[in-house]
Design an enzyme around this catalytic site. Structure first.
Site, PDB file in Angstrom:
ATOM      1  N   ALA A  38       0.821  -1.210   0.000  1.00 42.26           N
ATOM      2  CA  ALA A  38       0.000   0.000   0.000  1.00 42.26           C
ATOM      3  C   ALA A  38       0.856   1.262   0.000  1.00 42.26           C
ATOM      4  CB  ALA A  38      -0.939  -0.010   1.205  1.00 42.26           C
ATOM      5  N   CYS A  96       7.521   4.020  16.164  1.00 44.51           N
ATOM      6  CA  CYS A  96       8.391   4.021  17.337  1.00 44.51           C
ATOM      7  C   CYS A  96       9.845   3.966  16.918  1.00 44.51           C
ATOM      8  CB  CYS A  96       8.064   2.878  18.281  1.00 44.51           C
ATOM      9  SG  CYS A  96       7.451   1.404  17.542  1.00 44.51           S
TER      10      CYS A  96
HETATM   11  C1  LIG Z   1      -0.282  -1.002   6.604  1.00 43.93           C
HETATM   12  C2  LIG Z   1      -0.831   0.199   5.932  1.00 43.93           C
HETATM   13  C3  LIG Z   1      -0.148   0.830   4.899  1.00 43.93           C
HETATM   14  C4  LIG Z   1       1.200   0.330   4.407  1.00 43.93           C
HETATM   15  O1  LIG Z   1       1.021  -0.864   3.712  1.00 43.93           O
HETATM   16  P1  LIG Z   1       2.314  -1.703   3.209  1.00 43.93           P
HETATM   17  O2  LIG Z   1       1.706  -2.720   2.302  1.00 43.93           O
HETATM   18  O3  LIG Z   1       2.931  -2.289   4.423  1.00 43.93           O
HETATM   19  O4  LIG Z   1       3.192  -0.759   2.481  1.00 43.93           O
HETATM   20  C5  LIG Z   1      -0.698   1.948   4.331  1.00 43.93           C
HETATM   21  N1  LIG Z   1      -1.879   2.428   4.753  1.00 43.93           N
HETATM   22  C6  LIG Z   1      -2.586   1.853   5.735  1.00 43.93           C
HETATM   23  C7  LIG Z   1      -3.889   2.409   6.145  1.00 43.93           C
HETATM   24  C8  LIG Z   1      -2.073   0.725   6.371  1.00 43.93           C
HETATM   25  O5  LIG Z   1      -2.759   0.162   7.358  1.00 43.93           O
END
Ligand SMILES: *Cc1c(COP(=O)(O)O)cnc(C)c1O
Length: 389
Positions: free
Chosen positions: A71, A327
Protein backbone atom coordinates in the site's frame (compact mmCIF):
# COMPACT_ATOMS: atom_id res chain seq x y z
CA UNK A 1 5.13 -16.39 22.34
CA UNK A 2 2.81 -13.68 23.72
CA UNK A 3 -0.80 -13.34 22.56
CA UNK A 4 -0.85 -11.41 19.28
CA UNK A 5 -3.29 -8.48 19.35
CA UNK A 6 -1.79 -6.17 16.73
CA UNK A 7 -3.80 -7.11 13.63
CA UNK A 8 -3.77 -3.54 12.26
CA UNK A 9 0.04 -3.69 12.02
CA UNK A 10 0.01 -6.96 10.11
CA UNK A 11 -1.96 -10.20 9.95
CA UNK A 12 -0.57 -13.75 10.01
CA UNK A 13 -0.38 -15.49 6.64
CA UNK A 14 -3.37 -17.81 6.33
CA UNK A 15 -2.09 -21.43 5.97
CA UNK A 16 -4.47 -21.91 3.03
CA UNK A 17 -2.76 -18.97 1.30
CA UNK A 18 0.67 -20.49 1.93
CA UNK A 19 -0.50 -23.78 0.38
CA UNK A 20 -1.41 -21.95 -2.84
CA UNK A 21 1.91 -20.10 -2.89
CA UNK A 22 4.25 -23.04 -2.31
CA UNK A 23 4.22 -24.44 -5.88
CA UNK A 24 5.38 -21.01 -7.10
CA UNK A 25 8.30 -20.85 -4.68
CA UNK A 26 10.21 -23.89 -5.93
CA UNK A 27 11.20 -25.46 -9.21
CA UNK A 28 11.18 -23.38 -12.37
CA UNK A 29 8.73 -20.53 -12.21
CA UNK A 30 8.61 -18.67 -15.48
CA UNK A 31 8.66 -14.92 -15.94
CA UNK A 32 4.97 -14.00 -16.27
CA UNK A 33 5.92 -11.47 -18.94
CA UNK A 34 7.82 -14.02 -21.08
CA UNK A 35 4.88 -15.84 -22.59
CA UNK A 36 6.61 -17.30 -25.62
CA UNK A 37 6.96 -20.63 -23.76
CA UNK A 38 4.93 -22.81 -21.43
CA UNK A 39 6.77 -21.81 -18.23
CA UNK A 40 6.01 -18.15 -18.84
CA UNK A 41 2.44 -18.88 -19.90
CA UNK A 42 1.74 -20.81 -16.71
CA UNK A 43 3.17 -17.98 -14.56
CA UNK A 44 1.13 -15.44 -16.54
CA UNK A 45 -2.04 -17.49 -16.04
CA UNK A 46 -1.44 -17.64 -12.27
CA UNK A 47 -0.88 -13.88 -12.04
CA UNK A 48 -4.00 -13.10 -14.08
CA UNK A 49 -6.11 -15.43 -11.95
CA UNK A 50 -4.83 -13.57 -8.87
CA UNK A 51 -5.61 -10.23 -10.48
CA UNK A 52 -9.20 -11.36 -11.06
CA UNK A 53 -9.46 -12.47 -7.41
CA UNK A 54 -8.24 -9.07 -6.16
CA UNK A 55 -10.60 -7.25 -8.53
CA UNK A 56 -13.48 -9.51 -7.49
CA UNK A 57 -13.18 -8.57 -3.82
CA UNK A 58 -13.61 -4.84 -4.55
CA UNK A 59 -15.97 -4.89 -7.54
CA UNK A 60 -13.31 -3.76 -10.03
CA UNK A 61 -12.42 -5.05 -13.49
CA UNK A 62 -9.16 -7.08 -13.57
CA UNK A 63 -7.70 -4.49 -15.96
CA UNK A 64 -8.14 -1.84 -13.26
CA UNK A 65 -5.74 -3.60 -10.86
CA UNK A 66 -2.02 -2.75 -10.84
CA UNK A 67 0.15 -4.94 -8.62
CA UNK A 68 2.63 -3.06 -6.42
CA UNK A 69 4.93 -3.97 -3.51
CA UNK A 70 2.27 -2.85 -1.02
CA UNK A 71 0.00 0.00 0.00
CA UNK A 72 2.92 2.37 0.59
CA UNK A 73 4.03 2.04 -3.01
CA UNK A 74 0.44 2.27 -4.28
CA UNK A 75 -0.11 5.50 -2.30
CA UNK A 76 3.12 7.00 -3.64
CA UNK A 77 2.37 5.97 -7.20
CA UNK A 78 -1.24 7.15 -7.21
CA UNK A 79 -0.79 10.44 -5.36
CA UNK A 80 2.33 11.49 -7.24
CA UNK A 81 1.15 10.09 -10.57
CA UNK A 82 -2.27 11.76 -10.39
CA UNK A 83 -0.89 15.05 -9.05
CA UNK A 84 1.74 15.17 -11.82
CA UNK A 85 -0.95 14.89 -14.48
CA UNK A 86 -3.27 17.34 -12.69
CA UNK A 87 -0.51 19.95 -12.46
CA UNK A 88 -0.32 19.91 -16.24
CA UNK A 89 -4.00 20.94 -16.26
CA UNK A 90 -3.49 23.83 -13.84
CA UNK A 91 -4.55 21.90 -10.76
CA UNK A 92 -1.74 22.16 -8.21
CA UNK A 93 -3.60 21.52 -4.93
CA UNK A 94 -3.91 18.23 -3.01
CA UNK A 95 -6.46 17.68 -0.24
CA UNK A 96 -6.09 15.06 2.50
CA UNK A 97 -7.04 14.39 6.12
CA UNK A 98 -5.05 14.84 9.35
CA UNK A 99 -5.50 11.21 10.45
CA UNK A 100 -4.15 9.55 7.29
CA UNK A 101 -1.45 6.88 7.41
CA UNK A 102 2.14 8.15 7.16
CA UNK A 103 2.30 6.62 3.68
CA UNK A 104 -0.12 9.35 2.58
CA UNK A 105 0.81 12.25 4.87
CA UNK A 106 4.55 12.04 4.24
CA UNK A 107 4.06 11.75 0.47
CA UNK A 108 1.78 14.80 0.45
CA UNK A 109 4.20 16.71 2.67
CA UNK A 110 7.01 15.97 0.24
CA UNK A 111 4.83 17.08 -2.68
CA UNK A 112 4.19 20.30 -0.74
CA UNK A 113 7.93 20.88 -0.39
CA UNK A 114 8.20 20.46 -4.16
CA UNK A 115 5.60 23.10 -4.93
CA UNK A 116 2.14 21.54 -4.55
CA UNK A 117 -0.43 23.35 -2.45
CA UNK A 118 -1.37 21.00 0.40
CA UNK A 119 -4.68 21.34 2.23
CA UNK A 120 -5.17 19.11 5.30
CA UNK A 121 -8.70 18.68 6.63
CA UNK A 122 -9.25 18.00 10.34
CA UNK A 123 -11.44 15.49 12.17
CA UNK A 124 -14.04 15.81 14.93
CA UNK A 125 -13.58 14.26 18.37
CA UNK A 126 -14.90 10.90 17.09
CA UNK A 127 -12.26 10.84 14.34
CA UNK A 128 -14.68 11.58 11.49
CA UNK A 129 -13.47 13.94 8.75
CA UNK A 130 -14.99 17.44 9.09
CA UNK A 131 -17.14 17.68 5.98
CA UNK A 132 -17.54 21.46 6.32
CA UNK A 133 -13.74 21.86 6.28
CA UNK A 134 -13.53 19.61 3.22
CA UNK A 135 -16.17 21.69 1.48
CA UNK A 136 -14.10 24.82 2.15
CA UNK A 137 -10.90 23.14 0.88
CA UNK A 138 -12.38 22.15 -2.48
CA UNK A 139 -12.14 24.31 -5.59
CA UNK A 140 -11.04 23.98 -9.21
CA UNK A 141 -7.34 24.08 -8.25
CA UNK A 142 -7.63 20.65 -6.55
CA UNK A 143 -6.25 17.74 -8.58
CA UNK A 144 -6.53 14.93 -6.03
CA UNK A 145 -8.44 14.28 -2.81
CA UNK A 146 -7.09 11.45 -0.62
CA UNK A 147 -9.05 10.12 2.36
CA UNK A 148 -8.62 6.63 3.83
CA UNK A 149 -11.57 4.23 4.10
CA UNK A 150 -10.67 2.78 7.53
CA UNK A 151 -8.13 4.21 9.94
CA UNK A 152 -5.24 1.92 10.92
CA UNK A 153 -5.07 3.25 14.51
CA UNK A 154 -8.61 4.00 15.63
CA UNK A 155 -10.50 1.87 13.07
CA UNK A 156 -12.90 4.67 12.13
CA UNK A 157 -14.69 4.30 8.77
CA UNK A 158 -14.92 7.53 6.78
CA UNK A 159 -17.94 8.33 4.54
CA UNK A 160 -15.92 7.76 1.35
CA UNK A 161 -18.91 7.73 -0.99
CA UNK A 162 -19.97 11.20 0.15
CA UNK A 163 -16.39 12.52 0.03
CA UNK A 164 -15.89 11.08 -3.48
CA UNK A 165 -19.06 12.83 -4.61
CA UNK A 166 -17.72 16.15 -3.31
CA UNK A 167 -14.36 15.60 -5.06
CA UNK A 168 -16.13 14.84 -8.32
CA UNK A 169 -18.13 18.09 -8.10
CA UNK A 170 -14.91 20.13 -8.44
CA UNK A 171 -13.41 17.78 -11.06
CA UNK A 172 -10.74 16.29 -8.76
CA UNK A 173 -9.74 12.63 -8.70
CA UNK A 174 -10.67 10.73 -5.52
CA UNK A 175 -8.05 8.43 -3.97
CA UNK A 176 -8.61 6.25 -0.91
CA UNK A 177 -6.07 4.24 1.08
CA UNK A 178 -8.17 1.11 1.65
CA UNK A 179 -5.44 -1.09 3.18
CA UNK A 180 -7.37 -1.53 6.43
CA UNK A 181 -10.91 -1.62 5.07
CA UNK A 182 -10.62 -4.20 2.31
CA UNK A 183 -11.42 -7.71 3.45
CA UNK A 184 -12.90 -6.38 6.71
CA UNK A 185 -15.92 -4.45 5.47
CA UNK A 186 -17.65 -4.90 2.10
CA UNK A 187 -16.38 -2.41 -0.50
CA UNK A 188 -17.35 -1.88 -4.13
CA UNK A 189 -15.03 0.75 -5.58
CA UNK A 190 -17.45 1.67 -8.36
CA UNK A 191 -20.43 2.00 -6.00
CA UNK A 192 -18.36 4.11 -3.62
CA UNK A 193 -17.18 6.21 -6.56
CA UNK A 194 -13.43 6.34 -5.98
CA UNK A 195 -11.10 6.76 -8.96
CA UNK A 196 -7.96 5.42 -7.25
CA UNK A 197 -7.37 3.17 -4.23
CA UNK A 198 -4.54 1.37 -2.43
CA UNK A 199 -4.40 -2.14 -0.92
CA UNK A 200 -1.96 -4.34 0.96
CA UNK A 201 -1.61 -8.13 1.00
CA UNK A 202 -0.35 -8.50 4.56
CA UNK A 203 -3.31 -6.65 6.08
CA UNK A 204 -5.71 -9.38 4.97
CA UNK A 205 -3.77 -12.56 5.75
CA UNK A 206 -1.81 -12.50 2.50
CA UNK A 207 1.98 -12.24 2.17
CA UNK A 208 4.07 -9.15 2.93
CA UNK A 209 5.66 -7.34 0.00
CA UNK A 210 2.64 -7.29 -2.32
CA UNK A 211 -0.29 -4.94 -2.72
CA UNK A 212 -2.27 -3.24 -5.42
CA UNK A 213 -3.45 0.03 -6.83
CA UNK A 214 -6.95 0.34 -8.24
CA UNK A 215 -7.02 2.74 -11.18
CA UNK A 216 -10.49 3.09 -12.68
CA UNK A 217 -10.62 2.79 -16.45
CA UNK A 218 -11.93 6.36 -16.67
CA UNK A 219 -8.99 7.82 -14.73
CA UNK A 220 -6.25 5.69 -16.31
CA UNK A 221 -4.96 8.43 -18.61
CA UNK A 222 -4.92 10.91 -15.69
CA UNK A 223 -2.20 9.01 -13.78
CA UNK A 224 1.46 9.21 -14.79
CA UNK A 225 3.78 6.27 -14.14
CA UNK A 226 6.53 6.50 -11.50
CA UNK A 227 8.49 3.36 -12.36
CA UNK A 228 9.66 3.05 -15.93
CA UNK A 229 11.21 0.03 -17.58
CA UNK A 230 9.67 -2.99 -19.24
CA UNK A 231 6.22 -1.40 -19.46
CA UNK A 232 4.49 -4.06 -17.35
CA UNK A 233 1.11 -3.39 -15.69
CA UNK A 234 -0.10 -1.39 -18.67
CA UNK A 235 2.96 0.84 -18.45
CA UNK A 236 1.97 2.11 -14.99
CA UNK A 237 4.39 0.02 -12.97
CA UNK A 238 7.35 -1.59 -14.70
CA UNK A 239 9.10 -4.57 -13.16
CA UNK A 240 8.72 -8.35 -13.13
CA UNK A 241 5.80 -9.41 -10.95
CA UNK A 242 6.53 -11.75 -8.00
CA UNK A 243 4.33 -14.68 -9.04
CA UNK A 244 4.08 -16.42 -5.64
CA UNK A 245 3.21 -13.18 -3.87
CA UNK A 246 0.54 -12.33 -6.45
CA UNK A 247 -0.95 -15.81 -6.10
CA UNK A 248 -1.00 -15.48 -2.29
CA UNK A 249 -2.55 -12.02 -2.38
CA UNK A 250 -5.24 -13.25 -4.80
CA UNK A 251 -6.07 -16.26 -2.64
CA UNK A 252 -6.21 -14.07 0.49
CA UNK A 253 -8.71 -11.79 -1.29
CA UNK A 254 -10.86 -14.75 -2.37
CA UNK A 255 -10.93 -16.08 1.23
CA UNK A 256 -11.77 -12.64 2.61
CA UNK A 257 -14.67 -12.37 0.19
CA UNK A 258 -16.08 -15.69 1.33
CA UNK A 259 -15.49 -15.27 5.06
CA UNK A 260 -15.68 -11.54 5.77
CA UNK A 261 -19.27 -11.50 6.99
CA UNK A 262 -18.93 -14.37 9.48
CA UNK A 263 -15.51 -13.13 10.56
CA UNK A 264 -16.79 -9.62 11.28
CA UNK A 265 -19.43 -11.08 13.57
CA UNK A 266 -16.83 -13.16 15.41
CA UNK A 267 -14.53 -10.15 15.78
CA UNK A 268 -17.29 -7.94 17.16
CA UNK A 269 -18.08 -10.65 19.73
CA UNK A 270 -14.41 -10.91 20.74
CA UNK A 271 -14.12 -7.14 21.01
CA UNK A 272 -17.24 -6.87 23.18
CA UNK A 273 -16.04 -9.78 25.32
CA UNK A 274 -12.72 -8.00 25.84
CA UNK A 275 -14.41 -4.73 26.81
CA UNK A 276 -16.74 -6.63 29.15
CA UNK A 277 -13.79 -8.28 30.91
CA UNK A 278 -11.92 -4.99 31.31
CA UNK A 279 -15.03 -3.33 32.69
CA UNK A 280 -15.70 -6.21 35.09
CA UNK A 281 -12.10 -5.93 36.36
CA UNK A 282 -12.81 -2.31 37.28
CA UNK A 283 -10.51 -0.74 34.68
CA UNK A 284 -11.28 2.87 33.76
CA UNK A 285 -11.07 3.46 29.99
CA UNK A 286 -12.69 5.23 27.03
CA UNK A 287 -12.79 4.11 23.43
CA UNK A 288 -11.04 6.48 21.00
CA UNK A 289 -13.00 7.04 17.79
CA UNK A 290 -16.58 6.48 16.77
CA UNK A 291 -17.96 3.35 18.43
CA UNK A 292 -20.36 2.38 15.60
CA UNK A 293 -18.62 3.42 12.38
CA UNK A 294 -15.42 1.40 12.90
CA UNK A 295 -13.67 -1.83 11.91
CA UNK A 296 -15.08 -4.85 13.73
CA UNK A 297 -11.72 -6.07 15.11
CA UNK A 298 -10.18 -2.77 16.21
CA UNK A 299 -10.07 -1.02 19.57
CA UNK A 300 -8.12 2.03 20.58
CA UNK A 301 -8.40 2.60 24.31
CA UNK A 302 -7.59 5.56 26.48
CA UNK A 303 -6.57 4.65 30.07
CA UNK A 304 -6.79 7.93 32.01
CA UNK A 305 -3.66 8.62 34.05
CA UNK A 306 -1.76 5.60 32.69
CA UNK A 307 1.33 6.05 30.51
CA UNK A 308 0.71 3.89 27.43
CA UNK A 309 4.40 3.20 26.84
CA UNK A 310 4.84 1.92 30.40
CA UNK A 311 1.72 -0.22 30.00
CA UNK A 312 2.98 -1.72 26.77
CA UNK A 313 6.34 -2.58 28.35
CA UNK A 314 4.66 -4.11 31.38
CA UNK A 315 2.51 -6.53 29.35
CA UNK A 316 5.08 -7.19 26.61
CA UNK A 317 5.95 -10.75 27.64
CA UNK A 318 2.29 -11.79 27.60
CA UNK A 319 0.49 -9.62 25.02
CA UNK A 320 1.68 -7.93 21.79
CA UNK A 321 -0.11 -4.59 21.50
CA UNK A 322 1.05 -1.19 20.29
CA UNK A 323 0.16 2.46 20.19
CA UNK A 324 -0.11 2.20 16.42
CA UNK A 325 2.27 5.08 15.86
CA UNK A 326 5.86 5.09 14.73
CA UNK A 327 8.39 4.02 17.34
CA UNK A 328 12.12 4.56 17.48
CA UNK A 329 14.58 2.54 19.54
CA UNK A 330 14.24 4.64 22.69
CA UNK A 331 10.75 6.04 22.70
CA UNK A 332 7.33 5.92 21.15
CA UNK A 333 5.95 8.98 19.42
CA UNK A 334 2.47 9.88 20.62
CA UNK A 335 0.01 8.98 17.87
CA UNK A 336 -0.75 11.84 15.41
CA UNK A 337 -4.16 10.22 14.90
CA UNK A 338 -5.33 10.15 18.52
CA UNK A 339 -3.73 13.59 19.00
CA UNK A 340 -5.78 14.94 16.05
CA UNK A 341 -9.09 14.05 17.71
CA UNK A 342 -8.30 14.21 21.42
CA UNK A 343 -4.96 15.98 22.00
CA UNK A 344 -1.38 14.84 22.69
CA UNK A 345 -1.92 14.07 26.37
CA UNK A 346 -4.64 11.56 25.57
CA UNK A 347 -2.48 10.10 22.80
CA UNK A 348 0.19 9.34 25.41
CA UNK A 349 -2.36 7.35 27.42
CA UNK A 350 -3.84 5.37 24.53
CA UNK A 351 -3.20 1.93 23.04
CA UNK A 352 -4.44 0.07 19.98
CA UNK A 353 -5.74 -3.47 20.39
CA UNK A 354 -6.55 -5.50 17.29
CA UNK A 355 -8.32 -8.86 17.07
CA UNK A 356 -8.26 -11.08 14.01
CA UNK A 357 -8.82 -14.40 12.30
CA UNK A 358 -6.58 -16.43 14.63
CA UNK A 359 -7.71 -14.79 17.91
CA UNK A 360 -9.55 -17.08 20.36
CA UNK A 361 -11.92 -16.33 23.23
CA UNK A 362 -9.42 -17.77 25.71
CA UNK A 363 -6.74 -15.37 24.40
CA UNK A 364 -9.10 -12.45 24.79
CA UNK A 365 -9.85 -13.39 28.40
CA UNK A 366 -6.18 -13.80 29.26
CA UNK A 367 -5.18 -10.55 27.53
CA UNK A 368 -7.91 -8.62 29.34
CA UNK A 369 -6.70 -9.99 32.67
CA UNK A 370 -3.04 -9.15 31.94
CA UNK A 371 -3.90 -5.62 30.80
CA UNK A 372 -6.28 -5.03 33.72
CA UNK A 373 -3.58 -6.06 36.20
CA UNK A 374 -1.01 -3.83 34.52
CA UNK A 375 -3.36 -0.83 34.51
CA UNK A 376 -4.10 -1.39 38.21
CA UNK A 377 -0.38 -1.66 39.06
CA UNK A 378 0.56 1.46 37.06
CA UNK A 379 -2.40 3.36 38.50
CA UNK A 380 -1.21 2.51 42.05
CA UNK A 381 2.29 3.64 41.11
CA UNK A 382 0.94 6.98 39.93
CA UNK A 383 -1.13 7.26 43.11
CA UNK A 384 1.85 6.46 45.35
CA UNK A 385 4.11 8.93 43.54
CA UNK A 386 1.45 11.63 43.89
CA UNK A 387 1.12 10.88 47.62
CA UNK A 388 4.91 10.98 48.10
CA UNK A 389 5.34 14.09 45.96
C1 LIG B 1 -0.28 -1.00 6.60
C2 LIG B 1 -0.83 0.20 5.93
C3 LIG B 1 -0.15 0.83 4.90
C4 LIG B 1 1.20 0.33 4.41
O1 LIG B 1 1.02 -0.86 3.71
P1 LIG B 1 2.31 -1.70 3.21
O2 LIG B 1 1.71 -2.72 2.30
O3 LIG B 1 2.93 -2.29 4.42
O4 LIG B 1 3.19 -0.76 2.48
C5 LIG B 1 -0.70 1.95 4.33
N1 LIG B 1 -1.88 2.43 4.75
C6 LIG B 1 -2.59 1.85 5.73
C7 LIG B 1 -3.89 2.41 6.14
C8 LIG B 1 -2.07 0.72 6.37
O5 LIG B 1 -2.76 0.16 7.36
Amino acid sequence: MPIYLDYQATTPLDPRVLDRMLPYLSGVVGNPHSTSHLHGMEAHRAVERARAQVAGLIGAQPGEIVFTSGATEANNMLLRGAAAFARGCGRDAVVTCATEHRAVLDVVERMGAQGAQVRVVGVDRLGMLRVDELEAALDDRVGVVSVMAANNEIGVLQPISRIAGMARTVGALMHSDMAQAVGKVPIDVHDVGVDLASFSGHKLHGPMGIGAAFVSRASRRRVEALLHGGGQEGGLRSGTLPVALCVGFGEACALAGEEMRAEAEKLRDLRDRFLGKLGAAGVAFDVNGDSERRLPGNLNLHFPGVDAEALMMRVRDRVSISSGSACTAESIEPSHVVAALAGTERAEESLRIGFGRQTTGAEVDEAAEVIANAVAALGRLVYRRAAEG
